[in-house]
Design an enzyme around this catalytic site. Structure first.
Site, mmCIF file in Angstrom:
data_model
loop_
_atom_site.group_PDB
_atom_site.id
_atom_site.type_symbol
_atom_site.label_atom_id
_atom_site.label_comp_id
_atom_site.label_asym_id
_atom_site.label_seq_id
_atom_site.Cartn_x
_atom_site.Cartn_y
_atom_site.Cartn_z
ATOM 1 N N THR A 216 0.881 -1.166 0.172
ATOM 2 C CA THR A 216 -0.006 0.261 -0.067
ATOM 3 C C THR A 216 0.943 1.079 -0.070
ATOM 4 O OG1 THR A 216 -0.159 0.082 2.434
ATOM 5 C CG2 THR A 216 -1.962 -1.128 1.200
ATOM 6 N N GLU A 361 -5.783 -4.019 -0.317
ATOM 7 C CA GLU A 361 -6.038 -5.051 0.608
ATOM 8 C C GLU A 361 -7.491 -5.891 0.290
ATOM 9 O OE1 GLU A 361 -5.163 -2.026 1.610
ATOM 10 O OE2 GLU A 361 -4.289 -1.858 3.274
ATOM 11 N N LYS A 470 -13.067 17.210 11.490
ATOM 12 C CA LYS A 470 -14.164 17.003 12.912
ATOM 13 C C LYS A 470 -14.313 18.413 13.143
ATOM 14 C CE LYS A 470 -12.077 12.707 13.781
ATOM 15 N NZ LYS A 470 -10.508 12.711 13.092
ATOM 16 N N TRP A 475 -18.695 15.179 11.806
ATOM 17 C CA TRP A 475 -17.844 15.093 10.631
ATOM 18 C C TRP A 475 -18.379 15.903 9.576
ATOM 19 C CZ3 TRP A 475 -17.126 8.875 10.994
ATOM 20 C CH2 TRP A 475 -16.502 8.738 12.220
HETATM 21 P P1 ADP Z 1 -3.686 3.538 -0.564
HETATM 22 O O1 ADP Z 1 -4.473 3.413 0.554
HETATM 23 O O2 ADP Z 1 -2.199 3.651 -0.441
HETATM 24 O O3 ADP Z 1 -4.209 4.942 -1.328
HETATM 25 P P2 ADP Z 1 -5.358 1.994 -2.385
HETATM 26 O O4 ADP Z 1 -5.079 2.053 -3.811
HETATM 27 O O5 ADP Z 1 -5.525 0.472 -1.863
HETATM 28 O O6 ADP Z 1 -4.011 2.729 -1.682
HETATM 29 O O7 ADP Z 1 -6.435 2.975 -2.005
HETATM 30 C C1 ADP Z 1 -7.626 2.591 -1.371
HETATM 31 C C2 ADP Z 1 -8.431 3.897 -0.816
HETATM 32 O O8 ADP Z 1 -8.669 4.413 -1.804
HETATM 33 C C3 ADP Z 1 -9.691 3.459 -0.291
HETATM 34 O O9 ADP Z 1 -9.708 3.067 1.320
HETATM 35 C C4 ADP Z 1 -10.439 4.738 -0.343
HETATM 36 O O10 ADP Z 1 -10.196 5.607 0.740
HETATM 37 C C5 ADP Z 1 -9.714 5.368 -1.507
HETATM 38 N N1 ADP Z 1 -10.739 4.998 -2.817
HETATM 39 C C6 ADP Z 1 -10.846 4.159 -3.653
HETATM 40 N N2 ADP Z 1 -11.886 4.041 -4.458
HETATM 41 C C7 ADP Z 1 -12.578 5.184 -4.122
HETATM 42 C C8 ADP Z 1 -13.724 5.548 -4.756
HETATM 43 N N3 ADP Z 1 -14.377 5.228 -5.808
HETATM 44 N N4 ADP Z 1 -14.179 6.574 -3.970
HETATM 45 C C9 ADP Z 1 -13.518 7.377 -2.815
HETATM 46 N N5 ADP Z 1 -12.339 6.479 -2.496
HETATM 47 C C10 ADP Z 1 -11.996 5.659 -2.993
#
Ligand code: ADP
Length: 577
Positions: A216, A361, A470, A475
């Site tokens: 990640t 994940e 916050k 929120w």
């Molecule tokens: P990182 O967490 O390192 O940025 P990831 O590519 O696994 O890597 O990112 C996952 C995160 O991206 C999600 O937990 C979410 O916060 C955000 N995310 C993914 N797709 C969307 C979406 N369609 N809308 C909003 N947030 C998104």
């Protein structure tokens, strides 16, 4: 015949109790079904493509420049040669084989070549800083590094800090090898696989064997490795292909703009061969003009990318009055889809948008926003409203929203809480035990996202837990504010962050990047938001920046923004004295 590690006849899933064993009640031994143990290993995916769709094309815009055409049968043969080369080179089962590479046919060959003999294909994100790349390679203890010529400078800079890497393979031919290099044990990919046996045995091991590793991006703390198994990848591909999901078929021409190093190109490198869809690999070029050229000349029917890529494409289309006659659907995910991208695709270009949410994940699919008849019946504006939500989980993902105490919250579309998930392609823990136990007592993983779920089952992300603002015990969704702000015609990108406030705890600051040549004042931006968000969500101030920083996967780097604006005094604080 060259044998892989599964050369001896295996008893695939008998080594350990079957998944889920021991959870049923009752005193009697279960009556087992009389069906075959057919291990869910990814070699079967490419094998299926070779046998049933062997002639179908994989087209690559090569890093060297020309567009080349291969078939699934050729990719399969060359992947087998890659397996043989790795075995001759001393690869052992479980070794991590790293790639620093764009989406290309050669990357796909390396991918299956390593995985199908029990290697772990570790995609490294080349957009990270060289020190982070070295850190990740060392943490993974990669033994081999396959990389594109684009990344020669990075590898020249870090190889001396990567003692575990025994072999460097440049994904090119002899003609494009560097004249001089300090990289030890460097070989051209074409030379590495040339003349190698195609007789190597693939698969024949436990389906829970690891086959992929992806870190990640580490926006909080050090990067963490997600270790996929053959089983999780096969089940994830089947799950992603459901009709309300990617819904691909042999008639599709698929352009994965989303890189293979970004959470397995969202499963497309498995879903393509599984269905026999043709794949168009964009290589190193992801600008609007290059992507349009492939969409047009290759008659692409389906594509997937993050919003920033689509923004570049739409700008190119608008500037040159182009159309998209072949493209039927695009999947957009990685960050929230802004309304203007959704409407532009669907209303100006007749391309259906499927909004997807997921994370590394989760392999990564978590939810997809296909419409249901109830919503369609309510008319276009409701369809848009629901498409801006992140969608419903496919079979294979369970999700729920819990409060700070872990109790379920109402599925009323209003109450937000922590989004937790479990399923067959969700991580159980991180590589080498980093972070310890990551599941709650019921096996749910906390995604770090804040969301709600509506009565129709659509999940909506309102923030990441660490980005939520916050204010006065409530929120504020930074995503909502950003999505509305980018709807302003002068705004190229927008980010809302919470700044410390003596009275309210935190208040929002809206940071704006204007389009080149455009102008808008603080007042104009605030007037534009007025009436579209709750009064108390109104940003306390608007700051303009040259460029909003993006992270390695194209998302807004809020960590950097928070750092840049650390000492910023909001006018409401000044007013409060
Ligand atoms: P990182 O967490 O390192 O940025 P990831 O590519 O696994 O890597 O990112 C996952 C995160 O991206 C999600 O937990 C979410 O916060 C955000 N995310 C993914 N797709 C969307 C979406 N369609 N809308 C909003 N947030 C998104």
């Amino acid at each position: 015949m060259v044998f892989g590690f599964g050369g001896k006849k295996p008893s695939p899933v008998k080594a350990a109790p079957p998944v889920g064993a021991g959870t049923s009640s009752g005193t009697q031994a279960p009556l087992y079904g009389l069906m075959q143990d057919f291990p869910l290993t990814v070699d079967k995916i490419l094998e299926h493509a070779r046998v049933n769709h062997g002639f179908r094309e994989i087209v690559t815009r090569t890093v060297e420049g020309p567009i080349i055409r291969q078939t699934y049968a050729e990719i399969y043969d060359r992947a087998k040669q890659c397996s043989s080369a790795l075995l001759e080179d001393g690869m052992k089962m479980g070794d991590r084989i790293a790639t620093l590479a764009w989406n290309t046919g050669r990357h796909m060959e390396t991918w299956y070549g390593a995985m199908c003999i029990g290697g772990v294909l570790h995609t490294v994100n080349p957009r990270l800083f060289p020190e982070q790349i070295a850190w990740i390679i060392n943490h993974a203890e990669d033994t081999h590094l396959f990389f594109d010529t684009t990344f020669l400078p990075i590898v020249e800079a870090i190889h001396s800090k990567c003692p575990t890497v025994r072999r460097y393979v440049l994904l090119t031919d002899e003609a494009h090898m560097p004249k001089e290099t300090s990289i030890p044990n460097l070989v051209a990919y074409e030379t590495y696989i040339a003349g190698k046996s195609r007789d190597v045995v693939w698969g024949d091991f436990d389906e829970r064997t690891a086959c992929g590793l992806c870190y990640t991006s580490g926006t909080t703390g050090d990067p963490k490795g997600v270790l996929y198994s053959h089983r999780s990848n096969v089940l994830h591909a089947l799950m992603a292909l459901q009709k309300d999901g990617l819904a691909l078929g042999a008639g599709d021409v698929v352009l994965p703009v989303v890189p293979m190093f970004h959470a397995n190109a969202w499963g497309i490198t498995f879903c393509g061969p599984l269905t026999g869809a043709s794949i168009i690999m964009p290589g190193a070029k992801m600008d609007g003009a290059s992507i349009f050229e492939l969409l047009d000349t290759e008659k692409v029917t389906f594509s997937a990318a993050v919003p920033t890529v689509w923004l570049m494409l739409l700008q190119h289309l608008e500037a040159n009055s182009l159309s998209l006659p072949h493209l039927g659907r695009v999947v957009i995910g990685g960050s929230a889809v802004p309304e203007r991208i959704l409407r532009a695709f669907e209303e100006n270009y007749q391309v259906e948008v499927v909004h997807a949410w997921g994370m590394t994940e989760m392999s990564p699919m978590g939810s997809l926003g296909s419409m249901t008849p109830e919503i369609v019946a309510k008319g276009r504006d409701e369809v848009v409203r629901y498409k801006l939500k992140q969608g419903r989980p496919p079979f294979g993902v369970q999700m729920k929203i819990v409060d700070d105490n872990g109790a379920d919250v109402a599925r009323d579309g209003k109450t937000s809480g922590h989004l937790v998930v479990r399923g067959w392609a969700v991580a159980n823990g991180y590589f080498k035990g980093v972070g310890g136990n990551i599941l709650d007592k019921d096996g749910f993983f906390d995604t770090g996202d804040v969301a709600n779920i509506c009565p129709l089952g659509f999940m909506q992300i309102t923030d990441r837990a660490k980005d939520v603002i916050k204010s006065g015990g409530e929120w504020i969704s930074s995503i909502d504010i950003e999505n509305i702000a980018v709807g302003h015609p002068a705004v190229a990108n927008a980010a809302a962050i919470g700044l410390a406030h003596p009275k309210w705890d935190e208040r929002p600051l809206l940071i704006i990047e204007l389009k080149p040549g455009e102008n808008a004042s603080r007042e104009e931006i605030l007037t534009f938001l007025d009436g579209k968000i709750a009064k108390w969500w109104m940003p306390d101030d608007v700051a303009f920046v040259e460029k909003i920083p993006l992270g390695a996967t194209g998302k807004i780097n809020k960590l950097q923004l928070r750092d840049t604006f650390k000492g910023y005094i909001l006018p409401t604080i000044q007013a409060a004295g």
